[in-house]
Write an enzyme that holds these catalytic residues in place. Structure first.
Site, PDB file in Angstrom:
ATOM      1  N   TYR A  20      44.612  24.762  42.871  1.00 37.21           N
ATOM      2  CA  TYR A  20      45.559  25.871  43.380  1.00 37.21           C
ATOM      3  C   TYR A  20      44.663  27.150  43.349  1.00 37.21           C
ATOM      4  CZ  TYR A  20      43.132  25.576  38.560  1.00 37.21           C
ATOM      5  OH  TYR A  20      41.887  25.606  37.551  1.00 37.21           O
ATOM      6  N   CYS A  72      67.729  44.559  28.993  1.00 35.94           N
ATOM      7  CA  CYS A  72      67.497  44.048  27.648  1.00 35.94           C
ATOM      8  C   CYS A  72      67.093  44.110  26.611  1.00 35.94           C
ATOM      9  CB  CYS A  72      66.140  42.951  28.784  1.00 35.94           C
ATOM     10  SG  CYS A  72      65.608  41.781  28.195  1.00 35.94           S
ATOM     11  N   GLY A  99      36.280  33.913  44.807  1.00 35.35           N
ATOM     12  CA  GLY A  99      35.595  33.164  45.202  1.00 35.35           C
ATOM     13  C   GLY A  99      34.361  32.592  43.990  1.00 35.35           C
ATOM     14  N   CYS A 127      33.286  30.013  47.968  1.00 35.45           N
ATOM     15  CA  CYS A 127      33.236  29.008  46.362  1.00 35.45           C
ATOM     16  C   CYS A 127      32.442  27.847  47.375  1.00 35.45           C
ATOM     17  CB  CYS A 127      34.898  28.960  46.146  1.00 35.45           C
ATOM     18  SG  CYS A 127      34.048  28.701  44.498  1.00 35.45           S
ATOM     19  N   CYS A 173      39.621  23.945  44.622  1.00 26.73           N
ATOM     20  CA  CYS A 173      40.429  24.294  43.369  1.00 26.73           C
ATOM     21  C   CYS A 173      42.085  24.252  43.710  1.00 26.73           C
ATOM     22  CB  CYS A 173      40.217  24.975  41.912  1.00 26.73           C
ATOM     23  SG  CYS A 173      38.803  25.473  40.910  1.00 26.73           S
ATOM     24  N   SER A 213      35.623  29.346  33.787  1.00 21.54           N
ATOM     25  CA  SER A 213      37.018  28.682  34.188  1.00 21.54           C
ATOM     26  C   SER A 213      37.081  27.355  33.623  1.00 21.54           C
ATOM     27  CB  SER A 213      37.452  29.074  35.885  1.00 21.54           C
ATOM     28  OG  SER A 213      38.130  29.970  36.197  1.00 21.54           O
ATOM     29  N   CYS A 217      45.290  45.272  44.090  1.00 21.69           N
ATOM     30  CA  CYS A 217      44.890  43.712  43.139  1.00 21.69           C
ATOM     31  C   CYS A 217      44.728  42.822  43.974  1.00 21.69           C
ATOM     32  CB  CYS A 217      46.892  43.708  42.939  1.00 21.69           C
ATOM     33  SG  CYS A 217      46.801  42.912  42.557  1.00 21.69           S
ATOM     34  N   ASP A 218      44.173  41.933  42.876  1.00 19.47           N
ATOM     35  CA  ASP A 218      43.793  40.434  43.170  1.00 19.47           C
ATOM     36  C   ASP A 218      44.278  39.042  44.001  1.00 19.47           C
ATOM     37  OD1 ASP A 218      41.072  39.051  43.202  1.00 19.47           O
ATOM     38  OD2 ASP A 218      41.834  38.215  41.436  1.00 19.47           O
TER      39      ASP A 218
END
Length: 352
Positions: A15, A314, A61, A9, A13, A117, A270-271
């Site tokens: 986070y 629930c 990335g 990348c 960032c 983003s 999964c990512d």
């Protein structure tokens, strides 16, 4: 999902979950995707679909680091290998810093959806910095305006940090004033393993609950005015409230079967779990049928449907659907949802 540039990348960032996640692998960077791997993956995807719908996405990335020729090749291969004429949707998730007119040509000519983003206004984008720590807001905002000018379909992806949640009225107003009408808010994730670097970045259940109520009121206000803005989570909540299925991952009652293909062809379920222990194999060596039948893949999906007893009891399980298994590690949303759904669901049932 393709990661053609792996974890590479041009931003850093604060986070970024994939930066911290990939660092836990034996090979954090798995190389740039070759045409051979791309072709093998697409061929096997279309074989697996057997004429059924195919959803492809390019993420990172930063996927645009793979270059324009890579994506032109991808468009050509999608057309050539789709011999059974599957309906195909393609999305590209990008930080926007590299977008220019030539990129817009590629997106528009192929009718690809761009995910951009952008965490709101300049102040809200403080965590989105380049590799030297410099702000990136002007480049991302400029990309949004260019996409608008060129008529490229795009939506906004906002990482829901604590400052964004606490100032959601200002953030939403920024999007609205700029005519950004398709929004998605994704809760910030703490590193999967390791300590938390900045407590001021992350959500609490109380903050999340207040955010939901405020955002829904804005969403409902504009809908009543005939000025509808699509907020993906709210759209899916309205669907569930009216006894329709949600489409967003994490809102369907369990993990979907998906394949995340890294730069070298390594495949994960999964990512959020592109770790060595979750690797299913390599797309250059295995069919999707074989990868889907891998014990790790089967267990991954099955475990997502093992709900705690409190979920089974629930009254709002039909709305929450257990949530995303990765997000459950970071944030207990139960109290927030209990209060929010009690308030919002009666309104949602009048929105069908």
């Amino acid at each position: 999902m393709f990661k053609p540039s792996s974890s590479l990348c041009n931003m850093r960032c604060e986070y970024c979950f994939y930066h911290s996640l990939s660092a836990l692998r034996e090979l954090p960077f798995r190389g740039m995707m070759s045409e051979r791997t791309l072709s093998a993956a697409l061929g096997k995807i279309f074989d697996y679909a057997d004429g059924g719908p195919v959803s492809l996405s390019f993420q990172g990335g930063e996927p645009l680091l793979s270059g324009k020729d890579f994506f032109r090749t991808a468009a050509r291969l999608i057309a050539e290998l789709n011999v059974k004429r599957s309906p195909v949707s393609v999305g590209v998730q990008t930080n926007g810093t590299l977008i220019d007119d030539e990129w817009c040509d590629i997106f528009s000519e192929n009718k690809w959806l761009v995910g951009l983003s952008l965490d709101g206004d300049e102040k809200a984008n403080a965590y989105r910095v380049d590799r030297d720590g410099a702000p990136t807001f002007d480049k991302a905002y400029g990309a949004a305006k260019l996409l608008q000018e060129r008529g490229v379909d795009f939506n906004i992806l906002c990482v829901l940090t604590r400052p964004v949640a606490e100032n959601i009225e200002r953030i939403y107003d920024f999007y609205r004033r700029n005519r950004f009408r398709f929004l998605q808010f994704i809760p910030v994730l703490k590193p999967l393993k390791g300590g938390v670097e900045d407590d001021g970045m992350y959500l609490t259940g109380e903050i999340y609950g207040k955010y939901l109520r405020k955002l829904f009121d804005l969403y409902m206000r504009d809908m009543m005015r005939g000025e509808y803005t699509s907020i993906r989570q709210m759209d899916n909540f309205v669907a569930l409230a009216n006894f329709r299925r949600a489409e967003q991952c994490g809102m369907t009652g369990g993990c979907a079967r998906q394949f995340v293909i890294e730069g070298d062809g390594a495949v994960y379920p999964c990512d959020f779990y592109c770790l060595d222990e979750y690797c299913l194999g390599n797309i250059n060596e295995s069919s999707l049928e074989q990868l889907a039948a891998h014990p790790v893949a089967v267990r991954f999906v099955d475990e997502s449907r093992n709900y705690p007893d409190k979920c089974k009891r629930c009254r709002w399980f039909c709305m929450c659907m257990g949530g995303c298994k990765r997000e459950r590690i970071d944030l207990d949303k139960c109290a927030a949802y209990d209060e929010f759904f009690a308030y919002a669901v009666p309104h949602m049932r009048r929105m069908s």
